[in-house]
Enzyme design. Sequence first.
Site: not given
Length: 290
Positions: A103, A105, A107
């Site tokens: 993953e 990310d 954010e």
Amino acid sequence: MELIWILSILLFFSSAATAAPVTSSNSFHDNFVVSWAPNNVKFLGANGEALQLILDQSTGAGFASKESYLFGNIDMQIKLVPGDSAGTVTAYYLSSDGAQHDELDFEFLGNLSGQPYVLQTNVFSAGVGGREQRITLWFDPTQNFHTYSVNWSAKRVVFLVDGVPIRVFSNNEAAGVPFLRRQPMRVFSSIWNGDSWATRGGLVKIDWAHAPFVASYRNFHVANACRAATPAAAATCVRSASNHISASGGAAPTFDRRKLAWVKRTFMVYNYCTDSARYHPAPAECTREF
Ligand SMILES: *[C@@H]1O[C@H](CO)[C@@H](O)[C@H](O)[C@H]1NC(C)=O
Ligand SMILES: *[C@@H]1O[C@H](CO)[C@@H](O)[C@H](O)[C@H]1NC(C)=O
């Protein structure tokens, strides 16, 4: 004539069943499905060239790409929730499925009006994350669209904001750190209530008087990726990638080291690599971080 007819019926059914790969298009209808709360996802423009995710008191919302991608340059333009966005989290990420998932990310942690957004990035490889870094940005990300990119090869992942590298995660398999090169990932985004932790460690809550909270998206673009619409196609991507890697070593995206150093020096507010209360000694990849 009859043969063509039969062939086209077969093609129609096979494409309906496997969601045929879309060629390059910046239509959100072509590239994405709504994964959470259809009423809070708005497709804009004649062909869905733009999209909005809406957080209100009833629900957040999200979308997911139809295809998965292995390697490549993956860009999205995002305009974040303006004004008082404290407690909201807008997540834009790539992820594979399963327990040992990979993953990447971005954010975006909202904040009170006039205070900066924090951009947290994280990397999971083979199911292991906990690699948070946080920066503020050199612009107000709520005023205009900005481009958030991942430049991903078998050698290295570069996170970029408007073409400026903000983070590099290099292949450190030699030091025993699994790298993201065997699992195609899909692209996801969602907006949600993160007020238990997002803003000043959870002290600042969402002010629902300012709802709905809207994040906007446009110009999704993928280049140089192996694109897969089915698990079989994804497996083919992985096989051809390993052939490619053993043949050539895989091209590593280049990046501007001076700019990365500027970002780290000027905007970094948290780095797991230097959080000795949390990791002692620092994780293996940290010693070789740029
Ligand atoms: C919000 O703004 C304050 C003041 O500039 C800052 O300390 C904080 O890190 C910002 N972001 C979050 C997510 O709290
Ligand atoms: C991203 O990678 C591509 C090649 O894969 C390269 O042409 C481009 O310059 C890279 N972008 C940046 C900003 O490093």
